[in-house]
Motif scaffolding. Structure first.
Motif, PDB file in Angstrom:
ATOM      1  N   PHE A 186     -49.026   7.588  -2.212  1.00 36.71           N
ATOM      2  CA  PHE A 186     -48.427   6.263  -2.381  1.00 36.71           C
ATOM      3  C   PHE A 186     -46.991   6.298  -2.893  1.00 36.71           C
ATOM      4  N   SER A 187     -46.464   7.474  -3.217  1.00 37.19           N
ATOM      5  CA  SER A 187     -45.087   7.585  -3.689  1.00 37.19           C
ATOM      6  C   SER A 187     -44.385   8.703  -2.933  1.00 37.19           C
ATOM      7  N   GLU A 188     -43.293   8.370  -2.270  1.00 34.29           N
ATOM      8  CA  GLU A 188     -42.589   9.340  -1.447  1.00 34.29           C
ATOM      9  C   GLU A 188     -42.056  10.512  -2.256  1.00 34.29           C
ATOM     10  N   ASN A 189     -41.554  10.232  -3.459  1.00 35.66           N
ATOM     11  CA  ASN A 189     -40.939  11.297  -4.260  1.00 35.66           C
ATOM     12  C   ASN A 189     -41.628  11.506  -5.599  1.00 35.66           C
TER      13      ASN A 189
ATOM     14  N   ARG B 169     -35.228   5.883  -7.324  1.00 37.07           N
ATOM     15  CA  ARG B 169     -35.617   4.493  -7.103  1.00 37.07           C
ATOM     16  C   ARG B 169     -36.064   4.251  -5.663  1.00 37.07           C
ATOM     17  N   GLU B 170     -35.309   4.802  -4.720  1.00 36.21           N
ATOM     18  CA  GLU B 170     -35.578   4.533  -3.308  1.00 36.21           C
ATOM     19  C   GLU B 170     -36.929   5.074  -2.863  1.00 36.21           C
ATOM     20  N   GLY B 171     -37.346   6.183  -3.435  1.00 35.49           N
ATOM     21  CA  GLY B 171     -38.614   6.777  -3.025  1.00 35.49           C
ATOM     22  C   GLY B 171     -39.788   6.432  -3.904  1.00 35.49           C
ATOM     23  N   ALA B 172     -39.572   5.539  -4.871  1.00 37.86           N
ATOM     24  CA  ALA B 172     -40.622   5.235  -5.846  1.00 37.86           C
ATOM     25  C   ALA B 172     -41.584   4.170  -5.327  1.00 37.86           C
ATOM     26  N   SER B 173     -42.767   4.161  -5.913  1.00 36.55           N
ATOM     27  CA  SER B 173     -43.704   3.062  -5.680  1.00 36.55           C
ATOM     28  C   SER B 173     -43.683   2.143  -6.897  1.00 36.55           C
ATOM     29  N   GLU B 174     -44.152   0.913  -6.716  1.00 36.16           N
ATOM     30  CA  GLU B 174     -44.119  -0.052  -7.804  1.00 36.16           C
ATOM     31  C   GLU B 174     -45.255   0.143  -8.789  1.00 36.16           C
ATOM     32  N   ARG B 175     -46.369   0.697  -8.325  1.00 31.22           N
ATOM     33  CA  ARG B 175     -47.530   0.870  -9.197  1.00 31.22           C
ATOM     34  C   ARG B 175     -48.259   2.133  -8.806  1.00 31.22           C
ATOM     35  N   TRP B 176     -49.139   2.567  -9.696  1.00 36.37           N
ATOM     36  CA  TRP B 176     -49.910   3.793  -9.453  1.00 36.37           C
ATOM     37  C   TRP B 176     -51.116   3.475  -8.572  1.00 36.37           C
ATOM     38  N   GLY B 177     -51.216   4.137  -7.423  1.00 36.39           N
ATOM     39  CA  GLY B 177     -52.419   4.084  -6.618  1.00 36.39           C
ATOM     40  C   GLY B 177     -52.396   3.072  -5.486  1.00 36.39           C
ATOM     41  N   GLU B 178     -53.506   3.053  -4.748  1.00 33.11           N
ATOM     42  CA  GLU B 178     -53.754   2.090  -3.677  1.00 33.11           C
ATOM     43  C   GLU B 178     -55.074   1.398  -4.008  1.00 33.11           C
ATOM     44  N   TRP B 179     -54.992   0.146  -4.430  1.00 30.13           N
ATOM     45  CA  TRP B 179     -56.140  -0.514  -5.030  1.00 30.13           C
ATOM     46  C   TRP B 179     -56.788  -1.532  -4.095  1.00 30.13           C
ATOM     47  N   VAL B 180     -58.105  -1.381  -3.942  1.00 32.52           N
ATOM     48  CA  VAL B 180     -58.929  -2.330  -3.213  1.00 32.52           C
ATOM     49  C   VAL B 180     -60.216  -2.531  -4.007  1.00 32.52           C
TER      50      VAL B 180
END
Length: 245
Positions: A199-202, A176-187
């Motif tokens: 975008f995800s530490e683990n 949980r601590e190393g997770a991202s909320e969503r897939w990718g970096e969106w612009v």
């Protein structure tokens, strides 16, 4: 029937309606879930659907290495190029068709395989003596599909239901601590990140601790029902080539 468990004479004596070909990956699934998660989930859905199918469905051996270079920074991840993956799937289906098993559903458990599978199934159906369609199990679970991350709530719940020992529950807090909320970096509707490590530490996307084995049972039931219905449609469909207009 699991093809790998049958003898050739068993296979020869079986009137096969449809073949289910599981494909997945060998790639990181955070600190808490196995590298083989995608192959395992695809194979499980295929086997349960074959058992539920009102006819004879053969489950072919699982293709366990897929298009997974986006996870290359995490040790243990294996990958092949999209070209290699498409060729392997196509030649496997061609060998099935050689035995007269021409209706094939490719049962997928890895998001990175989706573009290549769409392309290769179209090529098979247009140019080979077979008809093939792709099926990705986590797209076929109704409203649950919107929660699909990576090693997140859906995949972890699935594992908790089918193989609870596979989940390292003592590592869920780390996941949980190393997770991202969503897939990718969106612009501007564009993902700037090619690799998950950007975008995800683990390697985890979503919360793997929020759902139980009960949700996993529901996911499996929905996926199996959808795949069974799809297999029926594939078998019943007139798959002769569409004539030139």
């Amino acid at each position: 029937m699991r093809l790998a468990d049958a003898t050739w004479t068993d296979a020869d004596a079986t009137a096969v309606d449809v073949v289910l070909l599981p494909v997945g990956s060998t790639e990181q699934h955070g600190p808490h879930a196995p590298l083989g998660t995608d192959a395992f989930t695809a194979e499980t859905v295929a086997e349960r659907a074959a058992d539920a199918y009102d006819g004879t469905a053969v489950v072919a051996p699982t293709v366990s290495v897929g298009v997974s270079e986006e996870h290359r920074q995490f040790t243990g991840t294996l990958w092949v190029s999209p070209d290699t993956f498409r060729s392997y799937v196509r030649e496997t289906v061609q060998s099935l068709a050689h035995h007269g098993w021409t209706d094939v559903v490719v049962v997928n458990g890895h998001g990175g395989n989706v573009p290549a599978l769409g392309e290769v199934c179209a090529a098979i159906s247009r140019h080979d003596d077979a008809y093939a369609v792709p099926f990705t199990w986590f797209d076929a679970v109704g409203e649950h599909a919107s929660d699909m991350g990576h090693a997140g709530p859906l995949e972890t719940a699935f594992l908790r239901h089918v193989d609870p020992d596979a989940v390292r529950e003592d590592r869920i807090d780390d996941a949980r601590e190393g997770a991202s909320e969503r897939w990718g970096e969106w612009v501007s509707h564009t993902n700037l990140a090619h690799d998950s490590a950007a975008f995800s530490e683990n390697g985890v996307v979503g919360d793997p601790g929020e759902d139980s084995a009960d949700r996993g049972a529901k996911l499996l039931s929905l996926a199996v029902e959808a795949l069974r219905d799809l297999a029926d449609a594939v078998v019943e469909r007139d798959d002769d080539p569409v004539p030139h207009r």
